[in-house]
Design an enzyme around this catalytic site. Structure first.
Site, PDB file in Angstrom:
ATOM      1  N   ASP A 188      -2.009   4.569   0.540  1.00  0.00           N
ATOM      2  CA  ASP A 188      -2.411   5.070  -0.784  1.00  0.00           C
ATOM      3  C   ASP A 188      -1.943   4.104  -1.888  1.00  0.00           C
ATOM      4  O   ASP A 188      -2.558   4.008  -2.944  1.00  0.00           O
ATOM      5  CB  ASP A 188      -1.817   6.462  -1.023  1.00  0.00           C
ATOM      6  CG  ASP A 188      -0.311   6.510  -0.786  1.00  0.00           C
ATOM      7  OD1 ASP A 188       0.146   6.016   0.262  1.00  0.00           O
ATOM      8  OD2 ASP A 188       0.411   7.025  -1.656  1.00  0.00           O
ATOM      9  N   CYS A 192      10.510   7.030  -0.698  1.00  0.00           N
ATOM     10  CA  CYS A 192      10.941   5.720  -0.219  1.00  0.00           C
ATOM     11  C   CYS A 192      12.044   5.249  -1.155  1.00  0.00           C
ATOM     12  O   CYS A 192      12.358   5.895  -2.145  1.00  0.00           O
ATOM     13  CB  CYS A 192       9.806   4.702  -0.288  1.00  0.00           C
ATOM     14  SG  CYS A 192       8.428   5.045   0.805  1.00  0.00           S
ATOM     15  N   GLU A 196       3.412   8.674  -4.065  1.00  0.00           N
ATOM     16  CA  GLU A 196       2.078   8.937  -3.538  1.00  0.00           C
ATOM     17  C   GLU A 196       1.046   8.793  -4.637  1.00  0.00           C
ATOM     18  O   GLU A 196       1.213   9.347  -5.719  1.00  0.00           O
ATOM     19  CB  GLU A 196       2.017  10.376  -2.994  1.00  0.00           C
ATOM     20  CG  GLU A 196       2.188  10.483  -1.503  1.00  0.00           C
ATOM     21  CD  GLU A 196       3.481   9.867  -1.002  1.00  0.00           C
ATOM     22  OE1 GLU A 196       3.416   8.957  -0.144  1.00  0.00           O
ATOM     23  OE2 GLU A 196       4.546  10.244  -1.453  1.00  0.00           O
ATOM     24  N   ARG A 215      11.037   2.259   3.643  1.00  0.00           N
ATOM     25  CA  ARG A 215       9.836   3.107   3.731  1.00  0.00           C
ATOM     26  C   ARG A 215      10.014   4.390   4.544  1.00  0.00           C
ATOM     27  O   ARG A 215      10.497   4.354   5.684  1.00  0.00           O
ATOM     28  CB  ARG A 215       8.685   2.312   4.360  1.00  0.00           C
ATOM     29  CG  ARG A 215       7.394   3.125   4.377  1.00  0.00           C
ATOM     30  CD  ARG A 215       6.229   2.368   4.956  1.00  0.00           C
ATOM     31  NE  ARG A 215       5.013   3.138   4.756  1.00  0.00           N
ATOM     32  CZ  ARG A 215       3.978   3.119   5.560  1.00  0.00           C
ATOM     33  NH1 ARG A 215       3.961   2.320   6.611  1.00  0.00           N
ATOM     34  NH2 ARG A 215       2.924   3.868   5.305  1.00  0.00           N
ATOM     35  N   LEU A 216       9.576   5.502   3.944  1.00  0.00           N
ATOM     36  CA  LEU A 216       9.304   6.719   4.693  1.00  0.00           C
ATOM     37  C   LEU A 216       7.791   6.713   4.849  1.00  0.00           C
ATOM     38  O   LEU A 216       7.067   6.897   3.874  1.00  0.00           O
ATOM     39  CB  LEU A 216       9.771   7.962   3.927  1.00  0.00           C
ATOM     40  CG  LEU A 216       9.456   9.284   4.619  1.00  0.00           C
ATOM     41  CD1 LEU A 216      10.308   9.472   5.862  1.00  0.00           C
ATOM     42  CD2 LEU A 216       9.682  10.454   3.675  1.00  0.00           C
ATOM     43  N   ALA A 217       7.311   6.470   6.058  1.00  0.00           N
ATOM     44  CA  ALA A 217       5.874   6.257   6.264  1.00  0.00           C
ATOM     45  C   ALA A 217       5.126   7.585   6.232  1.00  0.00           C
ATOM     46  O   ALA A 217       5.356   8.462   7.066  1.00  0.00           O
ATOM     47  CB  ALA A 217       5.657   5.564   7.597  1.00  0.00           C
TER      48      ALA A 217
HETATM   49  N1  LIG Z   1       6.083   7.096   1.190  1.00  0.00           N
HETATM   50  C1  LIG Z   1       5.962   6.356   0.130  1.00  0.00           C
HETATM   51  O1  LIG Z   1       6.662   6.577  -0.832  1.00  0.00           O
HETATM   52  C2  LIG Z   1       4.983   5.208   0.100  1.00  0.00           C
HETATM   53  C3  LIG Z   1       3.620   5.457   0.642  1.00  0.00           C
HETATM   54  N2  LIG Z   1       2.962   6.608   0.065  1.00  0.00           N
HETATM   55  C4  LIG Z   1       3.618   5.534   2.144  1.00  0.00           C
HETATM   56  O2  LIG Z   1       3.109   6.472   2.698  1.00  0.00           O
HETATM   57  O3  LIG Z   1       4.111   4.645   2.774  1.00  0.00           O
END
Ligand SMILES: NC(=O)C[C@H](N)C(=O)O
Length: 229
Positions: free
Chosen positions: A98, A2, A77, A50-52
């Protein structure tokens, strides 16, 4: 992966400043195409691209504690977050992310909670009750992070240099395994494994022990997926 961006204590809560922060946050859009978020508390701004990955439906950021007095923007993560949730039985979580544990761990354990985290992460946490903040980067710096200082005394944090170099008088790479606390006004190393010491180990090298530890990490420790950092 992200993108995170934060501007803290810039003595400017104008609409123009908000627009500027949004503009800068957009420079990190390629890191997280699924969601853009901005939280403003007075002259403190926390932005997120955000990368979901975990809980794509409701894990949008910034994330909050129950009464929204603690706000966090996180890249990365948190491994074994389910186990950490068990230590927070009296807390209510809004999402399955998370990263949701971070604000609650801070409430429960204070700044030292960072040592409880296992994973790859960089985050900014703002405590709006006293406008204090902490910033941390994972043990060996898998996630990228930069810190800068503005002429107005503000502290800037960004996943990439392009988020802060135009607005800061001075900037540098945020040291891995460290925490920056506004209360103490400086960095301290949070990651202090026993093997950092110069002492020669007394336990002889055993490749099987190493192999088992490595396998155990991949089988139980980390979140299982492949993606770009
Ligand atoms: N992707 C990330 O960096 C943030 C978080 N782990 C999410 O899944 O949104």
């Amino acid at each position: 992966m992200c993108g995170i961006l934060a501007v803290l204590g810039c003595s400017d809560d104008s609409q123009a400043k908000r627009v500027r922060v949004l503009e800068l946050s957009r420079r990190l859009k390629h890191r997280g195409p699924d969601w853009s978020g901005l939280y403003q508390h007075g002259d403190c701004y926390l932005a997120h691209q955000r990368l979901a990955i975990i809980d794509p439906a409701s894990g949008d950021q910034p994330l909050f504690n129950e009464d929204k007095s603690v706000v966090v923007t996180v890249n990365g993560e948190i491994y074994k977050h389910e186990e950490l949730r068990k230590k927070l039985a009296n807390h209510k979580f809004r999402t399955g992310s998370d990263c949701d544990v971070i604000a609650h761990l801070y409430e429960e354990y204070g700044e030292d909670f960072v040592d409880m985290l296992d994973g790859i992460f960089s985050f900014v946490l703002l405590d709006t009750r006293d406008n204090s903040f902490i910033v941390a980067r994972d043990a060996i710096g898998v996630t990228s992070l930069y810190i800068g200082w503005g002429l107005d005394g503000s502290v800037w944090i960004s996943s990439e240099l392009k988020g802060l170099n135009d607005d800061c008088e001075h900037f540098e790479s945020f040291p891995p395994g460290h925490l920056y606390s506004s209360k103490s006004g400086g960095f301290r190393r949070w990651y202090n494994p026993p093997w950092f010491s110069e002492a020669i180990p007394s336990v002889p090298y055993d490749p099987l022990v190493l192999r088992r530890a490595f396998e155990n990490f991949w089988l139980t420790g980390c979140i299982k997926y492949v993606y770009w950092r």
